[in-house]
Enzyme design. Structure first.
Site, PDB file in Angstrom:
ATOM      1  N   HIS A  10       0.850  -1.188   0.000  1.00 45.87           N
ATOM      2  CA  HIS A  10       0.000   0.000   0.000  1.00 45.87           C
ATOM      3  C   HIS A  10       0.890   1.244   0.000  1.00 45.87           C
ATOM      4  O   HIS A  10       2.018   1.199   0.512  1.00 45.87           O
ATOM      5  CB  HIS A  10      -0.896  -0.042   1.247  1.00 45.87           C
ATOM      6  CG  HIS A  10      -1.880   1.063   1.336  1.00 45.87           C
ATOM      7  ND1 HIS A  10      -1.576   2.282   1.897  1.00 45.87           N
ATOM      8  CD2 HIS A  10      -3.178   1.141   0.943  1.00 45.87           C
ATOM      9  CE1 HIS A  10      -2.636   3.068   1.843  1.00 45.87           C
ATOM     10  NE2 HIS A  10      -3.620   2.404   1.272  1.00 45.87           N
ATOM     11  N   ARG A  15       1.075   3.662   1.878  1.00 44.65           N
ATOM     12  CA  ARG A  15       1.488   4.060   3.229  1.00 44.65           C
ATOM     13  C   ARG A  15       2.695   3.252   3.711  1.00 44.65           C
ATOM     14  O   ARG A  15       3.314   3.595   4.719  1.00 44.65           O
ATOM     15  CB  ARG A  15       0.294   3.863   4.174  1.00 44.65           C
ATOM     16  CG  ARG A  15       0.494   4.268   5.611  1.00 44.65           C
ATOM     17  CD  ARG A  15       0.617   5.765   5.795  1.00 44.65           C
ATOM     18  NE  ARG A  15       0.744   6.103   7.203  1.00 44.65           N
ATOM     19  CZ  ARG A  15       1.879   6.066   7.899  1.00 44.65           C
ATOM     20  NH1 ARG A  15       3.004   5.677   7.298  1.00 44.65           N
ATOM     21  NH2 ARG A  15       1.906   6.397   9.168  1.00 44.65           N
ATOM     22  N   LYS A  16       3.030   2.176   2.990  1.00 45.93           N
ATOM     23  CA  LYS A  16       4.120   1.307   3.411  1.00 45.93           C
ATOM     24  C   LYS A  16       5.458   1.801   2.851  1.00 45.93           C
ATOM     25  O   LYS A  16       5.526   2.773   2.102  1.00 45.93           O
ATOM     26  CB  LYS A  16       3.834  -0.135   2.985  1.00 45.93           C
ATOM     27  CG  LYS A  16       2.492  -0.676   3.492  1.00 45.93           C
ATOM     28  CD  LYS A  16       2.362  -0.556   4.999  1.00 45.93           C
ATOM     29  CE  LYS A  16       1.123  -1.241   5.555  1.00 45.93           C
ATOM     30  NZ  LYS A  16      -0.133  -0.542   5.235  1.00 45.93           N
ATOM     31  N   VAL A  17       6.536   1.093   3.179  1.00 45.57           N
ATOM     32  CA  VAL A  17       7.879   1.550   2.834  1.00 45.57           C
ATOM     33  C   VAL A  17       8.114   1.503   1.330  1.00 45.57           C
ATOM     34  O   VAL A  17       8.744   2.399   0.756  1.00 45.57           O
ATOM     35  CB  VAL A  17       8.929   0.717   3.600  1.00 45.57           C
ATOM     36  CG1 VAL A  17      10.336   1.057   3.151  1.00 45.57           C
ATOM     37  CG2 VAL A  17       8.791   0.977   5.097  1.00 45.57           C
TER      38      VAL A  17
END
Length: 388
Positions: free
Chosen positions: A188, A190-192
């Protein structure tokens, strides 16, 4: 608008021309759904984390669902997990018709407390689902010691933990090797690293990997790649009920480029974490996240617990008024309406650390492109807002 006046987001994916070119490559190839780019991404991901097998899917929630089904979770079973996680963790258990049994978290890592797991095991327990919260590795050795005594599989919700590491038998190893039985990742934004959306399962069990691949594509007996490359007509069959949990080749092409960036992304995040820690250590009563000596987080998020007497929402509002985005502490699933329709076997009185983390913590901006000036601005505003 000057940098001082620009809003600072909570997160921002680091994507650019190489990802755009990779997506274009997949589009121009004519093969845009699950295909050769997915296969290449899976191999590269497995190599990166040190797993024998990696299977790409549409998102981490579907990865968790398949992992639970594969280890045999059925309706009426119980799965031990945490309430203190994004609701997808608990939802994936309910997709199987099973019941999530919530245990509390540790106050400093926000991860499942291993000392509470054994008391939650019953004759209906089928698996343990742990979360590497905000990228911080769980105490897997302690968790596995309990799980193995009761012959229970351990699934790792590693949605946030790509690039995180754990000290294992004297060696630093990547989360996702896996150290439990199956690890599940999210891509997603929002992830790294991101593929827009998407997920991955890793395991060392060949039969489980085969099962993932069947289920993700409607239970179809012959993959598209085999059918399209065959010299003779092949008619597929559907021996089991499956799901449409595929990743596209466009997403996978982007993911392959993101994976190349990952070491640099993690290095930058660790540097920014160190700056936060150095400059916030002198704030009275502010509790900073703790990294055990056997763990190396990717610092997907930087979460602080506010001083006593300092209310969460006013602090967040003061920062937002100054153009700095924050988020409250990680949610608790058991507080949501969807989880109040049944009498779960744990009560909120047993989840005090989880609820305290939700109510007393805030997540500060942290992303690869964040400048030192932006971080200094966020720190200064937080210090002012937390004065009590």
């Amino acid at each position: 608008m000057s940098e001082q006046m620009q809003n600072i987001p909570i997160a921002k994916p680091w994507i650019g021309e190489s990802e755009a070119a990779a997506a274009g490559r997949a589009i121009m190839s004519g093969w845009v759904t699950q295909g050769p780019e997915v296969a290449a991404f899976e191999q590269e991901f497995a190599t990166y984390v040190g797993a024998k097998h990696a299977c790409a899917v549409s998102n981490c929630t579907t990865a968790l669902h398949l992992a639970l089904l594969t280890v045999g979770v059925e309706p009426g079973d119980e799965v031990i997990t945490v309430s203190h996680s994004y609701i997808a963790t608990a939802n994936s258990i309910r997709y199987c018709g099973a019941i999530p049994i919530f245990v509390d978290v540790e106050p400093h890592t926000y991860n499942i407390n291993p000392t509470l797991i054994e008391a939650a095991i019953s004759d209906r327990t089928r698996a343990i689902l742990v979360v590497h919260q905000m990228g911080m590795p769980c105490d897997l050795k302690a968790i596995l010691a309990v799980a193995r005594r009761y012959n229970l599989p351990v699934i790792e919700d590693a949605a946030c933990a790509i690039g995180s590491e754990i000290l294992w038998d004297g060696q630093w190893e990547k989360i996702g090797k896996p150290h439990g039985d199956i690890a599940c990742f999210s891509f997603h934004p929002r992830k790294v690293i991101t593929t827009g959306d998407g997920g991955m399962l890793t395991t060392n069990n060949l039969e489980w990997d085969k099962q993932f691949r069947l289920w993700r594509q409607h239970g179809m007996s012959v993959p598209d790649t085999v059918r399209h490359g065959a010299k003779q007509v092949i008619v597929e069959s559907y021996p089991m009920l499956g799901y449409n949990y595929r990743m596209t080749d466009i997403q996978a092409a982007v993911g392959r480029e993101q994976l190349k960036r990952l070491p640099e992304i993690v290095e930058r995040r660790r540097y920014l974490q160190e700056r936060y820690h150095e400059q916030l250590s002198d704030v009275p009563g502010l509790k900073l996240p703790t990294e055990p000596n056997w763990a190396k987080s990717n610092w997907q998020s930087y979460c602080v617990r506010l001083p006593d007497g300092c209310d969460q929402l006013p602090v967040m509002q003061a920062m937002l008024d100054a153009g700095i985005s924050t988020r409250r502490g990680i949610m608790c699933a058991h507080r949501e309406e969807a989880y109040q329709i049944e009498a779960w076997s744990c009560g909120s009185d047993r989840l005090l650390e989880s609820e305290g983390a939700t109510d007393r913590a805030i997540i500060l901006p942290l992303f690869h492109q964040m400048t030192e000036a932006e971080q200094d601005r966020a720190i200064a505003v937080l210090k002012t807002a937390t004065q009590v």
